[in-house]
Design an enzyme around this catalytic site. Structure first.
Site, PDB file in Angstrom:
ATOM      1  N   TYR A 179       0.807  -1.219   0.000  1.00 22.22           N
ATOM      2  CA  TYR A 179       0.000   0.000   0.000  1.00 22.22           C
ATOM      3  C   TYR A 179       0.843   1.274   0.000  1.00 22.22           C
ATOM      4  CZ  TYR A 179      -3.160   3.693   1.542  1.00 22.22           C
ATOM      5  OH  TYR A 179      -3.858   4.863   1.641  1.00 22.22           O
ATOM      6  N   ASP A 187      -8.265  -3.634  -1.550  1.00 22.15           N
ATOM      7  CA  ASP A 187      -9.425  -2.825  -1.883  1.00 22.15           C
ATOM      8  C   ASP A 187      -9.019  -1.518  -2.555  1.00 22.15           C
ATOM      9  OD1 ASP A 187      -8.690  -3.043   1.121  1.00 22.15           O
ATOM     10  OD2 ASP A 187      -9.232  -0.945   0.867  1.00 22.15           O
ATOM     11  N   LYS A 192     -11.404  -9.019   5.008  1.00 20.58           N
ATOM     12  CA  LYS A 192     -11.897  -7.656   5.231  1.00 20.58           C
ATOM     13  C   LYS A 192     -12.614  -7.174   3.978  1.00 20.58           C
ATOM     14  CE  LYS A 192      -9.313  -4.168   4.314  1.00 20.58           C
ATOM     15  NZ  LYS A 192      -8.476  -2.947   4.178  1.00 20.58           N
TER      16      LYS A 192
HETATM   17  C1  B12 Z   1     -10.141   7.080  -4.698  1.00 27.11           C
HETATM   18  C2  B12 Z   1     -10.187   7.626  -3.284  1.00 27.11           C
HETATM   19  C3  B12 Z   1      -9.072   7.416  -2.493  1.00 27.11           C
HETATM   20  C4  B12 Z   1      -7.836   6.657  -2.976  1.00 27.11           C
HETATM   21  C5  B12 Z   1      -6.959   7.664  -3.711  1.00 27.11           C
HETATM   22  C6  B12 Z   1      -6.124   6.999  -4.774  1.00 27.11           C
HETATM   23  C7  B12 Z   1      -5.434   8.018  -5.604  1.00 27.11           C
HETATM   24  N1  B12 Z   1      -4.281   7.678  -6.049  1.00 27.11           N
HETATM   25  O1  B12 Z   1      -5.948   9.079  -5.868  1.00 27.11           O
HETATM   26  C8  B12 Z   1      -7.260   6.178  -1.625  1.00 27.11           C
HETATM   27  C9  B12 Z   1      -7.887   4.824  -1.300  1.00 27.11           C
HETATM   28  C10 B12 Z   1      -5.767   6.040  -1.550  1.00 27.11           C
HETATM   29  C11 B12 Z   1      -7.847   7.208  -0.671  1.00 27.11           C
HETATM   30  C12 B12 Z   1      -7.318   7.500   0.544  1.00 27.11           C
HETATM   31  C13 B12 Z   1      -7.841   8.433   1.427  1.00 27.11           C
HETATM   32  N2  B12 Z   1      -8.985   9.141   1.257  1.00 27.11           N
HETATM   33 CO1  B12 Z   1     -10.049   9.086  -0.301  1.00 27.11          CO
HETATM   34  N3  B12 Z   1     -11.378   8.869  -1.609  1.00 27.11           N
HETATM   35  C14 B12 Z   1     -11.332   8.332  -2.826  1.00 27.11           C
HETATM   36  C15 B12 Z   1     -12.706   8.421  -3.480  1.00 27.11           C
HETATM   37  C16 B12 Z   1     -13.364   7.052  -3.288  1.00 27.11           C
HETATM   38  C17 B12 Z   1     -12.773   8.783  -4.948  1.00 27.11           C
HETATM   39  C18 B12 Z   1     -12.012  10.025  -5.366  1.00 27.11           C
HETATM   40  C19 B12 Z   1     -11.828   9.952  -6.840  1.00 27.11           C
HETATM   41  O2  B12 Z   1     -10.879   9.329  -7.300  1.00 27.11           O
HETATM   42  N4  B12 Z   1     -12.767  10.494  -7.632  1.00 27.11           N
HETATM   43  C20 B12 Z   1     -12.740  10.419  -9.081  1.00 27.11           C
HETATM   44  C21 B12 Z   1     -12.071  11.663  -9.700  1.00 27.11           C
HETATM   45  C22 B12 Z   1     -11.973  11.499 -11.211  1.00 27.11           C
HETATM   46  O3  B12 Z   1     -12.888  12.756  -9.379  1.00 27.11           O
HETATM   47  P1  B12 Z   1     -12.353  14.146  -8.793  1.00 27.11           P
HETATM   48  O4  B12 Z   1     -11.221  13.891  -7.860  1.00 27.11           O
HETATM   49  O5  B12 Z   1     -13.511  14.907  -8.326  1.00 27.11           O
HETATM   50  O6  B12 Z   1     -11.734  14.870 -10.074  1.00 27.11           O
HETATM   51  C23 B12 Z   1     -12.513  15.483 -11.079  1.00 27.11           C
HETATM   52  C24 B12 Z   1     -12.845  16.927 -10.780  1.00 27.11           C
HETATM   53  O7  B12 Z   1     -12.983  17.242  -9.422  1.00 27.11           O
HETATM   54  C25 B12 Z   1     -11.812  17.719 -11.473  1.00 27.11           C
HETATM   55  N5  B12 Z   1     -10.536  17.931 -10.838  1.00 27.11           N
HETATM   56  C26 B12 Z   1      -9.964  17.387  -9.761  1.00 27.11           C
HETATM   57  N6  B12 Z   1      -8.771  17.877  -9.559  1.00 27.11           N
HETATM   58  C27 B12 Z   1      -8.522  18.776 -10.537  1.00 27.11           C
HETATM   59  C28 B12 Z   1      -7.447  19.584 -10.787  1.00 27.11           C
HETATM   60  C29 B12 Z   1      -7.483  20.447 -11.875  1.00 27.11           C
HETATM   61  C30 B12 Z   1      -6.342  21.314 -12.154  1.00 27.11           C
HETATM   62  C31 B12 Z   1      -8.624  20.497 -12.712  1.00 27.11           C
HETATM   63  C32 B12 Z   1      -8.661  21.390 -13.833  1.00 27.11           C
HETATM   64  C33 B12 Z   1      -9.685  19.688 -12.452  1.00 27.11           C
HETATM   65  C34 B12 Z   1      -9.643  18.825 -11.365  1.00 27.11           C
HETATM   66  O8  B12 Z   1     -11.619  16.958 -12.635  1.00 27.11           O
HETATM   67  C35 B12 Z   1     -11.670  15.555 -12.309  1.00 27.11           C
HETATM   68  C36 B12 Z   1     -12.219  14.825 -13.474  1.00 27.11           C
HETATM   69  O9  B12 Z   1     -13.538  15.183 -13.746  1.00 27.11           O
HETATM   70  C37 B12 Z   1     -13.423   9.533  -2.616  1.00 27.11           C
HETATM   71  C38 B12 Z   1     -14.925   9.324  -2.387  1.00 27.11           C
HETATM   72  C39 B12 Z   1     -15.715   9.691  -3.607  1.00 27.11           C
HETATM   73  N7  B12 Z   1     -16.522   8.788  -4.121  1.00 27.11           N
HETATM   74  O10 B12 Z   1     -15.616  10.794  -4.109  1.00 27.11           O
HETATM   75  C40 B12 Z   1     -12.680   9.440  -1.285  1.00 27.11           C
HETATM   76  C41 B12 Z   1     -12.418  10.718  -0.473  1.00 27.11           C
HETATM   77  C42 B12 Z   1     -12.039  11.825  -1.405  1.00 27.11           C
HETATM   78  N8  B12 Z   1     -11.291  10.329   0.401  1.00 27.11           N
HETATM   79  C43 B12 Z   1     -11.338  10.883   1.558  1.00 27.11           C
HETATM   80  C44 B12 Z   1     -10.386  10.650   2.593  1.00 27.11           C
HETATM   81  C45 B12 Z   1     -10.675  11.351   3.897  1.00 27.11           C
HETATM   82  C46 B12 Z   1      -9.283   9.841   2.404  1.00 27.11           C
HETATM   83  C47 B12 Z   1      -8.233   9.550   3.467  1.00 27.11           C
HETATM   84  C48 B12 Z   1      -7.672  10.820   4.030  1.00 27.11           C
HETATM   85  C49 B12 Z   1      -8.809   8.643   4.566  1.00 27.11           C
HETATM   86  C50 B12 Z   1      -7.790   8.313   5.601  1.00 27.11           C
HETATM   87  N9  B12 Z   1      -7.679   9.170   6.601  1.00 27.11           N
HETATM   88  O11 B12 Z   1      -7.169   7.276   5.487  1.00 27.11           O
HETATM   89  C51 B12 Z   1      -7.172   8.677   2.729  1.00 27.11           C
HETATM   90  C52 B12 Z   1      -5.833   9.367   2.635  1.00 27.11           C
HETATM   91  C53 B12 Z   1      -5.680  10.171   1.390  1.00 27.11           C
HETATM   92  C54 B12 Z   1      -4.875  11.434   1.481  1.00 27.11           C
HETATM   93  N10 B12 Z   1      -3.771  11.530   2.191  1.00 27.11           N
HETATM   94  O12 B12 Z   1      -5.250  12.374   0.849  1.00 27.11           O
HETATM   95  C55 B12 Z   1     -12.568  11.731   1.755  1.00 27.11           C
HETATM   96  C56 B12 Z   1     -12.340  13.241   1.733  1.00 27.11           C
HETATM   97  C57 B12 Z   1     -13.325  13.920   2.698  1.00 27.11           C
HETATM   98  C58 B12 Z   1     -13.328  15.394   2.534  1.00 27.11           C
HETATM   99  N11 B12 Z   1     -14.280  15.919   1.775  1.00 27.11           N
HETATM  100  O13 B12 Z   1     -12.521  16.039   3.098  1.00 27.11           O
HETATM  101  C59 B12 Z   1     -13.477  11.162   0.612  1.00 27.11           C
HETATM  102  C60 B12 Z   1     -14.524  12.137   0.072  1.00 27.11           C
HETATM  103  C61 B12 Z   1     -14.143   9.914   1.223  1.00 27.11           C
HETATM  104  C62 B12 Z   1     -14.880  10.208   2.519  1.00 27.11           C
HETATM  105  N12 B12 Z   1     -16.150  10.525   2.465  1.00 27.11           N
HETATM  106  O14 B12 Z   1     -14.325  10.118   3.586  1.00 27.11           O
HETATM  107  N13 B12 Z   1      -8.948   7.804  -1.204  1.00 27.11           N
HETATM  108  C1  LIG Z   2      -3.711  -1.052   3.867  1.00 29.30           C
HETATM  109  C2  LIG Z   2      -3.813   0.386   4.175  1.00 29.30           C
HETATM  110  N1  LIG Z   2      -2.830   1.021   4.851  1.00 29.30           N
HETATM  111  C3  LIG Z   2      -2.907   2.309   5.140  1.00 29.30           C
HETATM  112  C4  LIG Z   2      -3.998   3.077   4.797  1.00 29.30           C
HETATM  113  C5  LIG Z   2      -4.049   4.522   5.195  1.00 29.30           C
HETATM  114  O1  LIG Z   2      -2.891   5.108   4.894  1.00 29.30           O
HETATM  115  P1  LIG Z   2      -2.510   6.587   5.286  1.00 29.30           P
HETATM  116  O2  LIG Z   2      -2.504   6.645   6.752  1.00 29.30           O
HETATM  117  O3  LIG Z   2      -1.222   6.649   4.626  1.00 29.30           O
HETATM  118  O4  LIG Z   2      -3.532   7.487   4.696  1.00 29.30           O
HETATM  119  C6  LIG Z   2      -5.005   2.502   4.098  1.00 29.30           C
HETATM  120  C7  LIG Z   2      -6.166   3.333   3.690  1.00 29.30           C
HETATM  121  O5  LIG Z   2      -7.264   3.017   3.764  1.00 29.30           O
HETATM  122  C8  LIG Z   2      -4.939   1.121   3.788  1.00 29.30           C
HETATM  123  O6  LIG Z   2      -5.913   0.502   3.141  1.00 29.30           O
END
Ligand code: B12
Ligand SMILES: Cc1ncc(COP(=O)(O)O)c(C=O)c1O
Ligand code: B12
Ligand SMILES: Cc1ncc(COP(=O)(O)O)c(C=O)c1O
Lengths: 519, 243, 243, 519
Positions: free
Chosen positions: A266, A301, A373
């Site tokens: 991860y 996941d 899980k």
């Molecule tokens: C995928 C995801 C993850 C992945 C991220 C993988 C990755 N490499 O990006 C993983 C599993 C790692 C993850 C982890 C976490 N996540 Co997350 N995640 C999501 C999830 C499910 C989808 C986001 C996504 O990919 N959307 C799809 C993209 C295409 O959409 P988008 O980002 O909106 O982008 C579009 C537009 O906004 C715009 N856009 C976006 N950026 C930009 C930039 C520019 C320049 C332009 C022009 C346009 C643009 O264009 C895009 C295309 O249309 C959301 C929930 C949800 N369904 O929304 C939660 C969510 C965003 N996550 C959240 C959280 C809290 C976390 C964690 C912090 C949880 C934790 N404490 O462990 C962690 C840590 C992440 C961190 N340090 O930031 C929260 C944020 C809450 C908030 N509003 O503050 C959400 C909403 C889930 C929740 N309800 O708790 N996450």
């Molecule tokens: C296996 C695993 N490790 C760590 C994390 C969280 O990592 P971080 O504390 O870096 O946001 C996740 C997020 O859901 C996870 O699935």
């Protein structure tokens, strides 16, 4: 129980391939150390607290040692040697750290008698830390005996994530009262890239609360109170992940956490942490988890949030097999393997629910003794919270129908906010309805022989074997570099924390590993 | 503790609420702006538009999350609190027997075109609800349940015939304020038919009434969601029987 | 057609909306009254409290339905409408080639502790989103994607190194307004590091931004939910390339 | 397909008992008429319109005849006799009604030649009405051929209920566009107790829109437009129920409605309409439905709103068997029998979902060729709309897993308001998700042999047989009087509309019935 008609020979072959693909990485892990592994050793040996800037004394001490003699010998020998030279008792390691930070101690790698003496004291000191962990494990066993395990499977797992430990506590207790069996305190964004563990109780996380020893303690105490009230042992989860993975594992053991998110890849994939760093840290942390009786949760996941859940279903299987191999090698038992997978197929895909059932059953039948899980939908959740709650209901149903072990409860506001108090209540009500109304439906769920579900599961397994063959040929590090998992490309010579890795010198000594591997 | 509270999302004082509604306009950026305008007028700031979906040609459904700035002052809340003691069936019977020296006559009905009798039956029939027996079970009460879709003149006539001490009316359908119209019509008819001192106690009930509207509707009391027969019996004794 | 509309439940002009929230008080009649008080302050009248459920010791969740009296004036809606033509990749390439005579340099990142790269990757990576290829696919654009958890100093340095014409920043985490803080920090850093005429175009995006806040946050443009790469490319050409 | 292992002998016995319990009621229906049956005859013969107070001319005419000669001869002979005497052509029946209302026509029961002549003209006139119905049926067949039937089973059935036909129309069209296969326009409260059918387009219903011939026409035209647009024939439903049941059936046939709510006992139980009145009206209306190719929907679901869905499950089965018998007797084919049942078990009951599956499958296997009407949860819906949408999702799933024919879409606001536009959209999205994601799950749903579901279904069937035995002994009218169905007690000599019933005189003549029974 076998509903998929999987070919046992293929299953064995998959395991064997995973072993062969994983072994070089284990060899790597056995021959390297990291700053966090060394800090974990010092934590076991009793170093606590932080300097006035909040930098833990373990960091100051390890940094001081590395500055002078490098990391490759391990810090135990230099530290215990210095301790002896300073004439301090083993209990005064923290004082030594303070002195080291002030620049008033010199470090060297002892040899001969000095080394033997240092080794002995070091083993004793870290052994005391391990014994403290053993006591917490025994305590857990006692409490479970007294209060009991949850009545049902899957266990109901809920997150709290306010950023403030003092808001988290009442929310966690409310959730437990409403039916949660496991509480996970999500960490603040950014913590995983901190190369130290913050200290004390904290109130200022973003989208999560800092993982600190004190926060662990406060929450565990609060949940012990809830366990007493509810006559059911409520488990606590945090993260052994990020740059401080080994230390987190150690603190979890010391504070009687019950489960830890702990994945072999991860951090590499989703935090851009260097692969070698991660694999080394991961092995040590799993050895500690094994000792502490902690259940790990792996992170497959997450792949399905960046990659497509249908196209890349087999990468989840491959990763589960690798995680299983690494876990066994580190001493974890099957009951400790919360292998991850998720309900992330686009709900618009025809028969998506049956596809989910196929994937979930595949994991179930490949790992019959692991408490899988099961993660809720996140990627395809939208601001339509009404639809979101429905999707979560079908996720719960799939979990019940396929015998998942740990059900991570989905929230209707997934795409909106970190969970509100009411979201959690609505989500638990959803789980209770589904488990109450359809908890026994698995009895009547018999995938048609040769039908859609069996075909799909067998196809995913075949694809997994094919991918494992390729990985075994190319090496796992190569596969990771190419974006095999979660379509994230992570070369072995890049990523954060590489500077904190060293190949063992011939005289490398780690009293904790020795003790852990002896047991 | 202070009397002032705010909505709670996940932190004390954050003021967070969820709102959904439809506007009769097609979905585009302007529509989203219109939705945010409404949220703003409701006091949401900041408001996050998290979902918008067009339905048919000219309607869009919105979901909005955000903080409201209003404070809730719990010391200013006006509620119809129970201002009578809750009695057991035994006590009710004893008090009626002693205080009235005859049976207390209750006439119940669901009036207008409303045919939802489950609620009034729950109050009146022996079977009752939530583990409590209905008023028919009380020895000292005489219950006449007229059933559904009773007209106001029929009800007034029955009340006179049965020398009703209390008339219990149920109203469940609320579309176009049917329940309010029917209740007003009923209370007016009793005012017209009978002098104040001969008029039975008028009680209405149903899941969507605002209990504080009794005066406005010309009745003596309103009972809402989740009423139990015991509450009603206790109220009748409190109002009709000298202690 | 008039510019004034009202929420629509099932009849034109009925003004009906749905609202839910939690109050940090235990469930009783007073709590229900408090919930109705809040609904009233939000402009709901009449408001029907249709659900109340206590959670834990001292919190109650409410669902309220009712009519709001606010009017929505669609002529007063302020939206950031697209004020540039939508171009094909071919057109973008041709205009850059002709107008700039060099590749247009774009630097993208997800800053602060935010690690959500899927959004920025959707805009930048060849793979793109919603059937549209990302900016890397455009021959005349030079894209440097720094990935996640990039610090502001790293970003400024990279922008200078790559002689960025535009900097694209993504922010997904919004809890405690993290996205707003980070964006402000970023725009301030560019203002400090570079004179106005050397400063790249600053663009931020993410699902929970309010697109009308660009000025306030010190950036040139904000893109919200559902942005496509083509929109971004067209905007860049519109702002950076002389026609 | 047989998943319940029902005993065929027991099934046959149940049907035979239903026949024996129903036959005396059929005999009653064959030997009585009602004012509404007679008005229906006149409507078939071409009487239209209403007086300035809105009272239809058919009412004025029947009242005038009854005043003078009573109801027992039927009105056809007196009316066509008077027509001849007035020298009016058969097409001028409405004029006759107007004259009768003005008191300027006398009625008598003709005999001999006059009777023969009247009989002939009456048959021709009502025959023309039936031919109009036949043409509408042929038209439906053509449109279905052109636009096609819904691609999936169950058909998706949605209600509109604004009270205003001009708000209903766009909402119905929006619903069709969003996926509804059948639109039902709910009637205003109170209409069923009106002893006449209102006239013209209406905008002032409460919790439903008045059923009028013009409203039928407007909505059918609007849905024809939608059918063309959507390339899928969208069906329209209303109610042949209440005091005007036979006339509603007739108007439905004339305006090409496609389904009608039509139960043999609903009006008795839930509108306190006299049992005899209901059974007579019901038989005539079913004969018309049979002719018009209309699918009826019966009302067993309603019992479970007043009675408990587990305790009284067998009363639903009994009523379905009775409804089937009455329907067959009246000439309806199996494909026209939308027998009702519902998802009304308290969701707190353990295994409630599996109980629902057992009940739903029982109906499915007892009536394999009937397009069962599957009703959503209503009684246990609360103001918690999030939970409500979840429950509706499980209802949809049960419908898909047990092969229901007509799925009445549940609304999350069931306990709050008559459906809003958005409720319908959310509900349809729910249905689409469930059918799309799990539409094929029935293949993998195999109730464990001798398990929970089979046991429950067999128990309900056994209880149904036991109840039928009692009813057969006591008579159906007695059972109704005792509160057997929906725990509503309705004696045969009470209830509304009894004054409008008469036993046939020896010379009773009804040209419509004759023609309907001849075909
Ligand atoms: C995928 C995801 C993850 C992945 C991220 C993988 C990755 N490499 O990006 C993983 C599993 C790692 C993850 C982890 C976490 N996540 Co997350 N995640 C999501 C999830 C499910 C989808 C986001 C996504 O990919 N959307 C799809 C993209 C295409 O959409 P988008 O980002 O909106 O982008 C579009 C537009 O906004 C715009 N856009 C976006 N950026 C930009 C930039 C520019 C320049 C332009 C022009 C346009 C643009 O264009 C895009 C295309 O249309 C959301 C929930 C949800 N369904 O929304 C939660 C969510 C965003 N996550 C959240 C959280 C809290 C976390 C964690 C912090 C949880 C934790 N404490 O462990 C962690 C840590 C992440 C961190 N340090 O930031 C929260 C944020 C809450 C908030 N509003 O503050 C959400 C909403 C889930 C929740 N309800 O708790 N996450
Ligand atoms: C296996 C695993 N490790 C760590 C994390 C969280 O990592 P971080 O504390 O870096 O946001 C996740 C997020 O859901 C996870 O699935
Ligand atoms: C059961 C039911 C029916 C049954 C009624 C059977 C019967 N004999 O009563 C049947 C199936 C026949 C039916 C039909 C219709 N129904 Co209906 N029905 C319901 C349902 C599912 C439950 C109501 C109920 O029984 N609640 C249980 C009782 C115990 O609760 P209660 O009534 O609130 O009573 C309690 C308190 O309010 C109070 N109380 C109530 N009355 C009184 C009186 C006094 C004096 C006191 C002290 C206290 C008191 O004490 C009771 C015990 O705690 C509701 C939906 C829902 N889930 O709420 C729709 C609902 C009430 N029905 C509705 C409608 C529209 C209809 C129809 C008009 C639809 C149609 N056009 O065909 C028809 C026609 C009915 C008519 N003419 O009135 C709507 C009303 C919408 C609105 N708010 O205006 C609802 C809300 C469903 C909906 N969303 O559309 N219905
Ligand atoms: C079989 C049947 N008939 C009629 C009705 C409606 O009756 P009314 O128009 O009397 O309200 C219903 C109600 O849903 C029903 O189920």
């Amino acid at each position: 129980m076998a509903k998929l008609d999987l070919d046992p020979a293929l299953v064995s072959r998959a395991r064997e391939l995973a072993r062969r693909a994983g072994q070089p990485v284990v060899d790597l892990a056995r021959s390297h150390t990291t700053v966090s592994v060394e800090r974990a050793v010092l934590r076991l040996a009793g170093v606590t607290g932080a300097d006035p800037d909040g930098i833990p004394w373990v960091n100051r001490l390890v940094d001081a040692v590395v500055d002078e003699v490098g990391l490759e010998h391990g810090v135990a020998l230099p530290v215990f040697d210095a301790l002896a030279r300073e004439g301090l008792p083993a209990g005064d390691l923290t004082l030594l750290a303070q002195k080291a930070a002030a620049g008033s101690v010199r470090f060297g790698v002892p040899t001969g008698k000095a080394a033997t003496a240092a080794r002995k004291v070091a083993s004793k000191a870290t052994g005391a830390g391990l014994k403290a962990i053993d006591r917490r494990r025994a305590e857990r066993d006692r409490l479970i005996k007294r209060f009991g395990d949850p009545k049902q499977r899957p266990w109901i797992y809920l997150i709290v994530a306010t950023g403030d430990i003092y808001e988290d506590i009442p929310q966690a207790q409310a959730a437990a009262r409403a039916g949660a069996d496991v509480i996970a305190v999500i960490r603040s964004t950014g913590q995983s890239l901190l190369d130290y563990v913050p200290e004390g109780p904290t109130r200022e996380g973003f989208a999560g609360t800092y993982a600190t020893q004190e926060n662990f303690r406060l929450m565990r105490a609060a949940l012990d109170e809830s366990s007493r009230e509810l006559k059911r042992y409520v488990r606590l989860t945090n993260y052994a992940s990020g740059l401080c993975m080994p230390e987190m594992a150690t603190l979890a053991g010391l504070e009687r956490l019950d489960m830890m998110l702990n994945d072999s890849m991860y951090g590499i994939l989703f935090r851009d942490i260097n692969p070698i760093r991660t694999f080394v840290d991961q092995r040590f942390s799993r050895q500690v988890h094994a000792r502490a009786g902690i259940i790990i949760n792996t992170g497959e996941d997450n792949y399905l949030t960046t990659a497509d859940a249908v196209d890349e279903a087999h990468t989840v299987t491959v990763s589960q097999l690798l995680n299983e191999f690494f876990a066994h090698e580190a001493g974890l038992a099957n009951w400790q393997l919360g292998l991850g997978h998720a309900f992330e197929i686009n709900p618009e895909v025809p028969e998506s629910f049956r596809l989910e059932l196929a994937h979930a059953l595949l994991a179930r039948e490949l790992f019959p003794d692991a408490p899988l899980k099961w993660m809720p939908p996140t990627k395809h959740m939208t601001g339509d919270v009404f639809r979101g709650n429905l999707l979560d209901g079908f996720f719960n149903l799939a979990g019940a129908m396929t015998g998942q072990g740990i059900l991570l409860v989905g929230m209707m506001t997934e795409a909106v906010v970190t969970p509100w108090l009411s979201d959690r209540d609505i989500a638990l009500q959803n789980v209770r309805y589904v488990l109450g109304a359809a908890g026994g439906l698995h009895e009547d769920f018999v995938p048609a022989p040769g039908g859609f579900i069996q075909q799909r599961a067998n196809l995913v397994l075949a694809e997994a074997v094919r991918l494992l063959e390729k990985i075994e040929g190319d090496t796992l590090l190569q596969a990771i570099a190419e974006g095999t998992f979660g379509i994230m490309k992570r070369p072995a010579d890049r990523g954060k924390g590489l500077a904190g890795v060293a190949k063992h010198a011939d005289d490398y000594f780690n009293p904790a590993t020795e003790l852990l591997e002896a047991s | 503790m202070s009397d002032i509270v705010r909505p709670y999302g996940d932190t004390t004082g954050d003021g967070m609420v969820q709102l959904s509604f439809t506007l009769p306009i097609a979905h585009d950026k302007r529509a989203e702006g219109a939705a945010l305008q409404l949220a703003g007028k409701m006091g949401m700031d900041p408001a996050m538009l998290v979902h918008a979906k067009q339905m048919g040609d000219g309607f869009t459904f919105f979901v909005v999350y955000g903080r409201v700035n209003h404070l809730v002052d719990t010391s200013k809340v006006e509620v119809v609190e129970r201002d009578f003691p809750l009695l057991s069936a035994k006590e009710v019977n004893a008090l009626v027997k002693r205080g009235l020296r005859r049976k207390l006559s209750v006439v119940g009905a669901c009036i207008g075109t409303d045919a939802h009798t489950v609620g009034i039956d729950a109050i009146l029939n022996v079977k009752g609800i939530a583990g409590e027996k209905g008023l028919e079970y009380y020895r000292e009460l005489k219950v006449t349940n007229l059933g559904a879709q009773v007209t106001v003149p029929e009800l007034v006539a029955a009340a006179q015939r049965e020398r009703a001490d209390a008339v219990l009316v149920s109203q469940v359908v609320t579309q176009r304020d049917a329940h309010l119209h029917n209740t007003r019509e009923m209370s007016a008819a009793f005012r017209e038919a009978l002098p104040a001192d001969k008029r039975p106690l008028l009680v209405v009930g149903g899941p969507r009434f605002d209990e504080s509207m009794a005066g406005e509707l010309g009745v003596d009391r309103i009972f809402g969601r989740g009423t139990t027969p015991g509450e009603v019996a206790s109220y009748l004794v409190h109002e009709l029987v000298q202690p």
